[in-house]
Design a protein around this motif. Structure first.
Motif, PDB file in Angstrom:
ATOM      1  N   TYR A  50       0.821  -1.207   0.000  1.00 48.94           N
ATOM      2  CA  TYR A  50       0.000   0.000   0.000  1.00 48.94           C
ATOM      3  C   TYR A  50       0.860   1.264   0.000  1.00 48.94           C
ATOM      4  O   TYR A  50       1.920   1.305   0.620  1.00 48.94           O
ATOM      5  N   VAL A  51       0.359   2.276  -0.677  1.00 45.60           N
ATOM      6  CA  VAL A  51       0.845   3.647  -0.496  1.00 45.60           C
ATOM      7  C   VAL A  51      -0.234   4.374   0.290  1.00 45.60           C
ATOM      8  O   VAL A  51      -1.360   4.529  -0.186  1.00 45.60           O
ATOM      9  N   THR A  52       0.094   4.776   1.500  1.00 44.02           N
ATOM     10  CA  THR A  52      -0.867   5.420   2.391  1.00 44.02           C
ATOM     11  C   THR A  52      -0.508   6.882   2.559  1.00 44.02           C
ATOM     12  O   THR A  52       0.640   7.220   2.853  1.00 44.02           O
ATOM     13  N   GLY A  53      -1.481   7.749   2.351  1.00 49.82           N
ATOM     14  CA  GLY A  53      -1.263   9.185   2.459  1.00 49.82           C
ATOM     15  C   GLY A  53      -1.772   9.730   3.773  1.00 49.82           C
ATOM     16  O   GLY A  53      -2.808   9.299   4.279  1.00 49.82           O
ATOM     17  N   LEU A  54      -1.041  10.682   4.320  1.00 52.71           N
ATOM     18  CA  LEU A  54      -1.487  11.442   5.490  1.00 52.71           C
ATOM     19  C   LEU A  54      -1.564  12.894   5.049  1.00 52.71           C
ATOM     20  O   LEU A  54      -0.542  13.527   4.776  1.00 52.71           O
TER      21      LEU A  54
ATOM     22  N   ARG B  25       6.187   5.356  -7.744  1.00 49.38           N
ATOM     23  CA  ARG B  25       5.443   4.284  -8.427  1.00 49.38           C
ATOM     24  C   ARG B  25       6.390   3.172  -8.871  1.00 49.38           C
ATOM     25  O   ARG B  25       6.080   1.982  -8.732  1.00 49.38           O
ATOM     26  N   ASP B  26       7.537   3.530  -9.415  1.00 55.21           N
ATOM     27  CA  ASP B  26       8.523   2.533  -9.854  1.00 55.21           C
ATOM     28  C   ASP B  26       9.025   1.721  -8.661  1.00 55.21           C
ATOM     29  O   ASP B  26       9.196   0.499  -8.756  1.00 55.21           O
TER      30      ASP B  26
ATOM     31  N   ALA C 135       6.011  -0.768   1.023  1.00 54.17           N
ATOM     32  CA  ALA C 135       4.935   0.155   1.393  1.00 54.17           C
ATOM     33  C   ALA C 135       5.507   1.556   1.541  1.00 54.17           C
ATOM     34  O   ALA C 135       6.710   1.735   1.778  1.00 54.17           O
ATOM     35  N   ILE C 136       4.627   2.548   1.411  1.00 54.69           N
ATOM     36  CA  ILE C 136       5.008   3.951   1.577  1.00 54.69           C
ATOM     37  C   ILE C 136       3.989   4.633   2.473  1.00 54.69           C
ATOM     38  O   ILE C 136       2.775   4.461   2.287  1.00 54.69           O
ATOM     39  N   LEU C 137       4.476   5.402   3.432  1.00 52.98           N
ATOM     40  CA  LEU C 137       3.650   6.363   4.166  1.00 52.98           C
ATOM     41  C   LEU C 137       4.144   7.738   3.760  1.00 52.98           C
ATOM     42  O   LEU C 137       5.311   8.075   3.965  1.00 52.98           O
ATOM     43  N   ILE C 138       3.264   8.525   3.165  1.00 51.39           N
ATOM     44  CA  ILE C 138       3.665   9.833   2.643  1.00 51.39           C
ATOM     45  C   ILE C 138       2.708  10.905   3.138  1.00 51.39           C
ATOM     46  O   ILE C 138       1.490  10.712   3.134  1.00 51.39           O
TER      47      ILE C 138
ATOM     48  N   GLU D 123      -3.732  11.734  -5.284  1.00 48.79           N
ATOM     49  CA  GLU D 123      -4.912  11.069  -5.865  1.00 48.79           C
ATOM     50  C   GLU D 123      -4.542   9.888  -6.746  1.00 48.79           C
ATOM     51  O   GLU D 123      -5.238   8.867  -6.753  1.00 48.79           O
ATOM     52  N   THR D 124      -3.456  10.001  -7.508  1.00 58.14           N
ATOM     53  CA  THR D 124      -3.064   8.919  -8.409  1.00 58.14           C
ATOM     54  C   THR D 124      -1.982   8.028  -7.817  1.00 58.14           C
ATOM     55  O   THR D 124      -1.564   7.065  -8.458  1.00 58.14           O
ATOM     56  N   LEU D 125      -1.530   8.337  -6.597  1.00 57.66           N
ATOM     57  CA  LEU D 125      -0.445   7.572  -5.978  1.00 57.66           C
ATOM     58  C   LEU D 125      -0.934   6.681  -4.841  1.00 57.66           C
ATOM     59  O   LEU D 125      -0.536   5.518  -4.746  1.00 57.66           O
ATOM     60  N   CYS D 126      -1.794   7.216  -3.989  1.00 55.26           N
ATOM     61  CA  CYS D 126      -2.145   6.525  -2.740  1.00 55.26           C
ATOM     62  C   CYS D 126      -3.289   5.536  -2.908  1.00 55.26           C
ATOM     63  O   CYS D 126      -4.238   5.776  -3.646  1.00 55.26           O
ATOM     64  N   ASP D 127      -3.187   4.430  -2.175  1.00 56.12           N
ATOM     65  CA  ASP D 127      -4.273   3.451  -2.108  1.00 56.12           C
ATOM     66  C   ASP D 127      -5.315   3.868  -1.081  1.00 56.12           C
ATOM     67  O   ASP D 127      -6.499   3.588  -1.251  1.00 56.12           O
ATOM     68  N   ASP D 128      -4.870   4.490  -0.009  1.00 59.77           N
ATOM     69  CA  ASP D 128      -5.799   5.009   0.993  1.00 59.77           C
ATOM     70  C   ASP D 128      -5.231   6.272   1.603  1.00 59.77           C
ATOM     71  O   ASP D 128      -4.034   6.566   1.483  1.00 59.77           O
TER      72      ASP D 128
END
Length: 281
Positions: free
Chosen positions: A26-30, A167-168, A177-180, A189-194
């Motif tokens: 997952y890529v999760t955004g805060l 993304r790569d 996983a990424i927390l960003i 919008e085009t990067l995060c899963d949640d």
């Protein structure tokens, strides 16, 4: 991968109480305004500030050993290498810091983004410094990237290049996983899963990005329509010159039952504005 439960940090004029989870793959955004608590959360997760309560688990452990720390890649908004160093200077530093430092990958990325190897970092542009931070974070095969405002201050092209790098990175291993964090929510919008939305130190929303973009909407209604509106699925509303704007997470319900009202697809910025400035119905 990462679980944060009621992480608390108290200051004289600010209190944090944050819960979030980052799953493998997952890529999760805060997201949130400046000063909402994003950087405080990141520093607490990394042990850079002492917490006043709550729990943090990374890779299933509450305390990381040195081997697990090697699996983290970190970018903080207020940190970086000395401006008097060059990229050539930092390569041996990275080789000593990280057992799995991939020098060939590092140099390939440096060349790809045309970063000068023998120019002092203090002479880099803001975009060049940001790219270098991301490359360093990715250069030792980290499993979890923790990125605090990595796109802040960058122009649209530089931001897009950094998002492509992320993304790569994710495409090469489904256990990464990424927390960003970002206050430029449209970037995510085009990067995060949640996405988690934080305001005044509190998480006020958590939603899958696909759901947020497909099921959430803004209703634009006049005063009479607002009075007659079923508000069961209205999250927040705001008085406007024409009447009211209303945020819903059940777009289809209002489309089917109120065919004459104006209904607009919402973006993350719209949702964040309504959740912070709107009134609860």
């Amino acid at each position: 991968m990462l679980k944060v439960k009621h992480l608390k940090k108290n200051y004289a004029s600010f209190s944090l109480d944050c819960s979030l989870e980052v799953k493998p793959g997952y890529v999760t955004g805060l997201i949130g305004q400046n000063g909402a608590g994003k950087s405080t959360t990141f520093k607490a997760i990394l042990g850079l500030i002492q917490c006043d309560g709550g729990s943090i688990e990374i890779f299933g452990q509450s305390a990381l050993n040195e081997e697990d720390k090697q699996l983290l890649g970190v970018v903080l908004s207020d940190s970086g290498f000395s401006g008097y160093l060059t990229i050539s200077d930092i390569i041996p530093i990275l080789e000593n810091l990280y057992k799995r430092f991939d020098k060939s990958f590092f140099l390939r990325m440096v060349n790809q983004f045309e970063l000068p190897k023998n120019k002092k970092i203090k002479e880099f542009s803001t975009g060049m410094k940001a790219k270098l931070k991301i490359i360093v974070a990715m250069s030792h095969q980290a499993q979890l990237l923790i990125l605090d405002e990595p796109t802040a201050g960058l122009d649209v092209i530089a931001r897009d290049e950094l998002l492509d790098m992320m993304r790569d990175y994710m495409a090469k291993d489904d256990q990464r996983a990424i927390l960003i964090s970002s206050h430029i929510s449209s970037d995510l919008e085009t990067l995060c899963d949640d996405v988690y939305m934080i305001h005044n130190g509190q998480v006020i929303m958590h939603e899958d990005t696909d759901v947020l973009l497909s099921e959430y909407a803004l209703l634009k209604v006049d005063d009479q329509q607002f009075e007659q509106l079923d508000k069961a699925y209205i999250l927040k509303y705001k008085k406007e010159s024409y009447g009211y704007s209303c945020l819903t997470h059940q777009k289809q319900y209002y489309r089917e039952n109120y065919p004459n009202i104006v209904l607009e697809n919402s973006h993350i910025d719209d949702v964040m504005t309504m959740m912070i400035r709107g009134e609860k119905s």
